[in-house]
Motif scaffolding. Structure first.
Motif, PDB file in Angstrom:
ATOM      1  N   LEU A  32     -16.631   3.545   1.098  1.00 54.04           N
ATOM      2  CA  LEU A  32     -16.960   2.736   2.269  1.00 54.04           C
ATOM      3  C   LEU A  32     -15.776   1.961   2.827  1.00 54.04           C
ATOM      4  CD1 LEU A  32     -20.408   1.271   1.151  1.00 54.04           C
ATOM      5  CD2 LEU A  32     -20.001   2.930   2.976  1.00 54.04           C
ATOM      6  N   PHE A  33     -14.995   1.356   1.928  1.00 53.62           N
ATOM      7  CA  PHE A  33     -13.967   0.425   2.377  1.00 53.62           C
ATOM      8  C   PHE A  33     -12.556   0.778   1.919  1.00 53.62           C
ATOM      9  CE2 PHE A  33     -17.908  -2.070   1.625  1.00 53.62           C
ATOM     10  CZ  PHE A  33     -18.234  -2.292   2.949  1.00 53.62           C
ATOM     11  N   ASN A  34     -12.403   1.917   1.238  1.00 55.20           N
ATOM     12  CA  ASN A  34     -11.115   2.318   0.676  1.00 55.20           C
ATOM     13  C   ASN A  34     -10.548   1.205  -0.213  1.00 55.20           C
ATOM     14  OD1 ASN A  34      -9.090   4.152   0.205  1.00 55.20           O
ATOM     15  ND2 ASN A  34      -7.841   3.462   1.931  1.00 55.20           N
ATOM     16  N   PHE A  35     -11.438   0.618  -1.013  1.00 56.19           N
ATOM     17  CA  PHE A  35     -11.077  -0.486  -1.898  1.00 56.19           C
ATOM     18  C   PHE A  35     -11.367  -0.085  -3.341  1.00 56.19           C
ATOM     19  CE2 PHE A  35     -12.353  -4.400  -4.191  1.00 56.19           C
ATOM     20  CZ  PHE A  35     -11.136  -5.048  -4.164  1.00 56.19           C
ATOM     21  N   ASN A  36     -10.339  -0.056  -4.172  1.00 53.58           N
ATOM     22  CA  ASN A  36     -10.476   0.304  -5.576  1.00 53.58           C
ATOM     23  C   ASN A  36     -10.637  -0.975  -6.389  1.00 53.58           C
ATOM     24  OD1 ASN A  36     -10.337   1.287  -8.151  1.00 53.58           O
ATOM     25  ND2 ASN A  36      -8.437   2.420  -7.847  1.00 53.58           N
ATOM     26  N   LEU A  37     -11.860  -1.260  -6.797  1.00 48.02           N
ATOM     27  CA  LEU A  37     -12.156  -2.489  -7.526  1.00 48.02           C
ATOM     28  C   LEU A  37     -11.448  -2.523  -8.877  1.00 48.02           C
ATOM     29  CD1 LEU A  37     -13.816  -5.105  -7.661  1.00 48.02           C
ATOM     30  CD2 LEU A  37     -15.642  -3.768  -8.717  1.00 48.02           C
ATOM     31  N   ILE A  38     -11.502  -1.432  -9.623  1.00 46.25           N
ATOM     32  CA  ILE A  38     -10.860  -1.378 -10.940  1.00 46.25           C
ATOM     33  C   ILE A  38      -9.344  -1.524 -10.786  1.00 46.25           C
ATOM     34  CG2 ILE A  38     -10.492   0.021 -13.010  1.00 46.25           C
ATOM     35  CD1 ILE A  38     -13.372  -0.936 -12.669  1.00 46.25           C
ATOM     36  N   GLY A  39      -8.785  -0.849  -9.805  1.00 50.17           N
ATOM     37  CA  GLY A  39      -7.346  -0.943  -9.566  1.00 50.17           C
ATOM     38  C   GLY A  39      -6.911  -2.333  -9.164  1.00 50.17           C
ATOM     39  N   SER A  40      -7.742  -3.010  -8.377  1.00 48.49           N
ATOM     40  CA  SER A  40      -7.359  -4.356  -7.952  1.00 48.49           C
ATOM     41  C   SER A  40      -7.509  -5.380  -9.081  1.00 48.49           C
ATOM     42  CB  SER A  40      -8.179  -4.786  -6.742  1.00 48.49           C
ATOM     43  OG  SER A  40      -9.535  -4.920  -7.085  1.00 48.49           O
ATOM     44  N   ILE A  41      -8.421  -5.154  -9.991  1.00 46.62           N
ATOM     45  CA  ILE A  41      -8.598  -6.088 -11.112  1.00 46.62           C
ATOM     46  C   ILE A  41      -7.531  -5.871 -12.176  1.00 46.62           C
ATOM     47  CG2 ILE A  41     -10.112  -6.719 -13.036  1.00 46.62           C
ATOM     48  CD1 ILE A  41     -12.485  -6.188 -11.189  1.00 46.62           C
ATOM     49  N   PHE A  42      -7.283  -4.611 -12.536  1.00 49.96           N
ATOM     50  CA  PHE A  42      -6.408  -4.318 -13.669  1.00 49.96           C
ATOM     51  C   PHE A  42      -5.029  -3.812 -13.267  1.00 49.96           C
ATOM     52  CE2 PHE A  42     -10.715  -3.894 -15.360  1.00 49.96           C
ATOM     53  CZ  PHE A  42     -10.645  -4.847 -16.351  1.00 49.96           C
ATOM     54  N   GLY A  43      -4.753  -3.747 -12.002  1.00 49.17           N
ATOM     55  CA  GLY A  43      -3.418  -3.378 -11.562  1.00 49.17           C
ATOM     56  C   GLY A  43      -3.350  -2.003 -10.932  1.00 49.17           C
ATOM     57  N   GLU A  44      -2.557  -1.894  -9.927  1.00 48.37           N
ATOM     58  CA  GLU A  44      -2.325  -0.658  -9.182  1.00 48.37           C
ATOM     59  C   GLU A  44      -0.834  -0.394  -9.226  1.00 48.37           C
ATOM     60  OE1 GLU A  44      -3.994   2.290  -7.595  1.00 48.37           O
ATOM     61  OE2 GLU A  44      -5.503   0.776  -7.855  1.00 48.37           O
TER      62      GLU A  44
END
Length: 72
Positions: free
Chosen positions: A27-39
């Motif tokens: 929906l939003f091109n937002f990676n929740l896991i990546g933003s929490i634990f690092g990208e």
């Protein structure tokens, strides 16, 4: 009737987390896991992705086991 054990409950929670993450990606091109634990995906986020995948396979086997259990 099948009674859920601890592994079943953990698997359900991990699959729900994975589903929410995929929904946010779609929906939003937002990676929740990546933003929490690092990208980009570091070791911890890769481990979470692996656990979510294993939980999905486990739930497939659980559904098959419950289906077999309900026929007996």
């Amino acid at each position: 009737m099948y009674k859920f054990n601890l592994f079943d409950k953990i698997a359900f929670i991990l699959v729900i987390i994975g589903a929410i993450n995929w929904g946010l990606l779609g929906l939003f091109n937002f990676n929740l896991i990546g933003s929490i634990f690092g990208e980009p995906a570091n070791f911890l986020s890769r481990l979470i992705y692996i656990l979510v995948g294993v939980a999905g396979v486990y739930l497939i086997l659980l559904v098959l086991k419950m289906k077999k259990y309900s026929k007996a």
